[in-house]
Design an enzyme around this catalytic site. Structure first.
Site, PDB file in Angstrom:
ATOM      1  CB  VAL A   1       3.236   1.531   8.912  1.00 28.80           C
ATOM      2  CG1 VAL A   1       4.632   1.765   9.491  1.00 28.80           C
ATOM      3  CG2 VAL A   1       2.298   0.975   9.974  1.00 28.80           C
TER       4      VAL A   1
ATOM      5  CG  ASN B   1      -1.836  -1.172   1.285  1.00 30.71           C
ATOM      6  OD1 ASN B   1      -2.449  -1.508   0.273  1.00 30.71           O
ATOM      7  ND2 ASN B   1      -1.938  -1.825   2.427  1.00 30.71           N
TER       8      ASN B   1
ATOM      9  CG  HIS C   1       4.797  -2.204   5.015  1.00 34.65           C
ATOM     10  ND1 HIS C   1       4.756  -0.839   5.205  1.00 34.65           N
ATOM     11  CD2 HIS C   1       3.505  -2.617   4.989  1.00 34.65           C
ATOM     12  CE1 HIS C   1       3.498  -0.446   5.299  1.00 34.65           C
ATOM     13  NE2 HIS C   1       2.708  -1.508   5.159  1.00 34.65           N
TER      14      HIS C   1
HETATM   15  P1  5GP Z   1      -0.321  -0.681   5.672  1.00 30.58           P
HETATM   16  O1  5GP Z   1      -1.756  -0.294   5.754  1.00 30.58           O
HETATM   17  O2  5GP Z   1       0.584   0.455   6.082  1.00 30.58           O
HETATM   18  O3  5GP Z   1       0.046  -1.309   4.376  1.00 30.58           O
HETATM   19  O4  5GP Z   1      -0.147  -1.859   6.729  1.00 30.58           O
HETATM   20  C1  5GP Z   1       0.453  -1.728   7.975  1.00 30.58           C
HETATM   21  C2  5GP Z   1       0.359  -3.059   8.696  1.00 30.58           C
HETATM   22  O5  5GP Z   1       1.171  -2.979   9.847  1.00 30.58           O
HETATM   23  C3  5GP Z   1      -1.048  -3.446   9.158  1.00 30.58           C
HETATM   24  O6  5GP Z   1      -1.419  -4.702   8.571  1.00 30.58           O
HETATM   25  C4  5GP Z   1      -0.918  -3.544  10.678  1.00 30.58           C
HETATM   26  O7  5GP Z   1      -1.655  -4.615  11.222  1.00 30.58           O
HETATM   27  C5  5GP Z   1       0.569  -3.730  10.878  1.00 30.58           C
HETATM   28  N1  5GP Z   1       1.079  -3.208  12.139  1.00 30.58           N
HETATM   29  C6  5GP Z   1       0.830  -1.980  12.666  1.00 30.58           C
HETATM   30  N2  5GP Z   1       1.499  -1.834  13.826  1.00 30.58           N
HETATM   31  C7  5GP Z   1       2.188  -2.983  14.023  1.00 30.58           C
HETATM   32  C8  5GP Z   1       3.068  -3.423  15.063  1.00 30.58           C
HETATM   33  O8  5GP Z   1       3.357  -2.728  16.044  1.00 30.58           O
HETATM   34  N3  5GP Z   1       3.591  -4.672  14.920  1.00 30.58           N
HETATM   35  C9  5GP Z   1       3.313  -5.464  13.843  1.00 30.58           C
HETATM   36  N4  5GP Z   1       3.887  -6.669  13.818  1.00 30.58           N
HETATM   37  N5  5GP Z   1       2.472  -5.082  12.850  1.00 30.58           N
HETATM   38  C10 5GP Z   1       1.931  -3.849  12.951  1.00 30.58           C
END
Ligand code: 5GP
Length: 125
Positions: free
Chosen positions: A106, A97, A110
């Site tokens: 985040v 994303n 990733h």
């Molecule tokens: P995005 O929406 O940015 O692509 O996804 C961020 C991902 O990071 C989400 O699936 C969320 O569950 C994961 N996430 C957020 N905070 C943490 C954390 O502190 N530890 C881990 N292991 N995953 C996290």
């Protein structure tokens, strides 16, 4: 191109060891760990150790060595968790994303690796 990286984002803090994670794989330039709120039986996040906001930042500015390490680590994660078709697994989906329309939560690049069940359509309609 200009990218502003927030060094206090949650994955930067995980990379600094300030927040625990369930590591699947660590290499010279990459860390892979289980998502805290999994969307599938297998849900691993793969992050470069360098400070990149999203995919296009990483692709534009990371050294080739980091890009190669990252992608090889992603493939190794699939093998480790048993979903890589090349190793007899049932397959997976990768998602990255970016920005507001991508609903990126985040702001550290990733790749999500999802598997362990049939994952359904690519997007909700
Ligand atoms: P995005 O929406 O940015 O692509 O996804 C961020 C991902 O990071 C989400 O699936 C969320 O569950 C994961 N996430 C957020 N905070 C943490 C954390 O502190 N530890 C881990 N292991 N995953 C996290």
């Amino acid at each position: 191109m200009s990218y502003v990286y927030d060094p206090d984002n949650i994955f930067a803090r995980i990379l600094r060891g300030e927040i625990p994670n369930k590591t699947v794989l660590e290499t010279a330039h990459t860390l892979a760990f289980h998502d805290i709120r999994p969307h599938a039986p297998v849900h691993v996040l793969v992050v470069p150790k360098g400070a990149y906001v999203n995919f296009d930042h990483f692709a534009a500015e990371a050294p080739a060595e980091e890009i190669a390490d990252f992608h090889r680590a992603c493939a190794e994660v699939c093998r480790i968790v048993g979903i890589g078709p090349g190793d007899g697994g049932q397959g997976y989906r990768t998602i990255s994303n970016a920005g507001a329309h991508g609903l990126q939560e985040v702001p550290h690049y990733h790749l999500h690796i999802l598997g362990g069940r049939v994952l359904g359509p690519l997007l909700a309609r």
